[in-house]
Write a protein that holds these residues in place. Structure first.
Motif, PDB file in Angstrom:
ATOM      1  N   SER A 313       0.833  -1.209   0.000  1.00  0.00           N
ATOM      2  CA  SER A 313       0.000   0.000   0.000  1.00  0.00           C
ATOM      3  C   SER A 313       0.866   1.257   0.000  1.00  0.00           C
ATOM      4  N   TYR A 314       1.992   1.224   0.710  1.00  0.00           N
ATOM      5  CA  TYR A 314       2.914   2.362   0.683  1.00  0.00           C
ATOM      6  C   TYR A 314       3.539   2.512  -0.701  1.00  0.00           C
ATOM      7  N   ALA A 315       3.905   1.403  -1.332  1.00  0.00           N
ATOM      8  CA  ALA A 315       4.498   1.460  -2.671  1.00  0.00           C
ATOM      9  C   ALA A 315       3.514   2.051  -3.675  1.00  0.00           C
ATOM     10  N   GLU A 316       2.256   1.669  -3.559  1.00  0.00           N
ATOM     11  CA  GLU A 316       1.247   2.211  -4.481  1.00  0.00           C
ATOM     12  C   GLU A 316       0.954   3.675  -4.176  1.00  0.00           C
ATOM     13  N   ASP A 317       1.001   4.052  -2.912  1.00  0.00           N
ATOM     14  CA  ASP A 317       0.822   5.451  -2.530  1.00  0.00           C
ATOM     15  C   ASP A 317       1.950   6.297  -3.121  1.00  0.00           C
ATOM     16  N   ALA A 318       3.178   5.781  -3.028  1.00  0.00           N
ATOM     17  CA  ALA A 318       4.323   6.501  -3.599  1.00  0.00           C
ATOM     18  C   ALA A 318       4.140   6.676  -5.106  1.00  0.00           C
ATOM     19  N   ARG A 319       3.690   5.631  -5.778  1.00  0.00           N
ATOM     20  CA  ARG A 319       3.459   5.712  -7.218  1.00  0.00           C
ATOM     21  C   ARG A 319       2.419   6.791  -7.533  1.00  0.00           C
ATOM     22  N   ALA A 320       1.369   6.843  -6.735  1.00  0.00           N
ATOM     23  CA  ALA A 320       0.303   7.827  -6.967  1.00  0.00           C
ATOM     24  C   ALA A 320       0.815   9.257  -6.820  1.00  0.00           C
ATOM     25  N   ARG A 321       1.803   9.447  -5.945  1.00  0.00           N
ATOM     26  CA  ARG A 321       2.355  10.797  -5.743  1.00  0.00           C
ATOM     27  C   ARG A 321       3.068  11.317  -6.990  1.00  0.00           C
ATOM     28  N   LEU A 322       3.423  10.419  -7.903  1.00  0.00           N
ATOM     29  CA  LEU A 322       4.139  10.814  -9.125  1.00  0.00           C
ATOM     30  C   LEU A 322       3.201  11.310 -10.219  1.00  0.00           C
ATOM     31  N   ALA A 323       1.910  11.222 -10.002  1.00  0.00           N
ATOM     32  CA  ALA A 323       0.934  11.556 -11.054  1.00  0.00           C
ATOM     33  C   ALA A 323       1.139  12.944 -11.664  1.00  0.00           C
TER      34      ALA A 323
END
Length: 346
Positions: A313-323
């Motif tokens: 969930s943290y890895a996906e949250d980090a990915r979302a921050r790159l949007a």
């Protein structure tokens, strides 16, 4: 704390494999490698002192190598502006010196004998020297930050304050707060904060837009926490020394990592879960038989599965921050770190 992509000889690992980073674009790879090479030279010059003992002690951890994760985030963040801007390398040096300083202090607090495969500074020169060398590195970082302007000084100071708050929180324990929430807060303060500022510095001193700078900082905070949590899982789940230490080291030393905290907080009534809580409640597992039993039970526990889900969930949250960042090789490189974290803990 996430350990810091060079080996002791200063040579960069192919495709940054130690971090799971993939730089598919040769121009971006050459740019990032160029920054890291200049950072390495600048670091050695920065810690030199008129006192040979100070120079030797300050170079001790620097020469032991490390991943240089924080300078790497500066170099990647700068790709969203001008990666060749003059202040990018000094900004990366500030971040790495700050990180190295914390390691000298951490080793004193942890009474560590070894760091990065070499005798720790405190075991070689005494605790007092290690503390003072850490202070010296903080001072050198502040000196270089001053050349970058008042905003850099302010950000470095505020980041340092977060590091100290995190260390204090870890030292005194959760007190009246939830142990898991407390642990995640400590990681964000001790690890996420410096990685967030590293990514922010890359964007700032590369001349990225304010929106992109904020996206980079948000990503850095979360990816830093994710890396630390994934190291927690590797300490339990890995059959090798992939985590950089013998599996179960944290368990043997009584370090309450995320899988352990989840196991202690669980109310599962099956025999394995009850037995696991009994063993973990005793503290450091110095007895080999108990250590082996706890490690086996943890590897098969719902707590480890829950910890894996948290890391993902943290890895996906980090990915979302790159949007907000533009598509391209630099963004894909940052996304590859998210993939790596999710894969290494599955």
């Amino acid at each position: 704390m996430v350990e810091d992509v060079v080996n002791p000889a200063g040579e960069h690992s192919g495709q940054f494999g130690a971090l799971g980073l993939h730089l598919a674009d040769p121009r971006v790879e050459a740019s990032v490698l160029g920054v890291l090479d200049r950072v390495e030279a600048h670091l050695r010059a920065s810690v030199a002192s008129a006192d040979p003992l100070v120079t030797e002690a300050a170079l001790h951890l620097l020469q032991a190598g490390g991943k240089r994760f924080r300078p790497l985030l500066v170099a990647l963040g700068a790709q969203f502006g001008d990666p060749e801007a003059a202040q990018v390398v000094p900004a990366a040096v500030v971040m790495e010196l700050t990180h190295l300083a914390t390691l000298y202090h951490d080793d004193v607090m942890d009474e560590a004998a070894v760091r990065r495969g070499a005798p720790s500074a405190n075991s070689r020169w005494t605790n007092s020297v290690a503390i003072l060398v850490g202070d010296y590195l903080f001072a050198r970082a502040a000196d270089i930050a001053a050349d970058l302007g008042p905003e850099a000084v302010r950000l470095q100071a505020r980041t340092f304050a977060r590091l100290v708050h995190g260390q204090i929180a870890e030292t005194v324990g959760p007190r009246d707060t939830d142990p898991v929430a407390h642990y995640l807060h400590v990681i964000a303060e001790k690890t996420g904060s410096l990685i967030a500022t590293s990514a922010r510095f890359g964007g700032m001193f590369g001349g990225a837009s304010p929106e992109h700078i904020e996206a980079l900082a948000g990503y850095g905070e979360i990816i830093g926490v994710a890396f630390q949590l994934s190291d927690d899982l590797l300490d339990i789940a890995s059959e090798s020394v992939e985590s950089g230490k013998t599996p179960g080291t944290d368990l043997r030393e009584g370090v309450p990592t995320l899988p352990v905290l989840y196991a202690l907080a669980a109310d599962d009534s099956d025999a394995a879960s009850v037995r696991l809580r009994e063993i973990l409640a005793t503290g450091p597992l110095v007895d080999d038989a108990l250590h082996a039993e706890a490690l086996t039970l943890l590897r098969e526990s719902p707590a480890l599965k829950r910890a894996r889900e948290t890391v993902r969930s943290y890895a996906e949250d980090a990915r979302a921050r790159l949007a907000p960042l533009p598509e391209g090789p630099a963004r894909r490189a940052l996304e590859s770190l998210c993939d790596y974290i999710a894969d290494r803990t599955s």
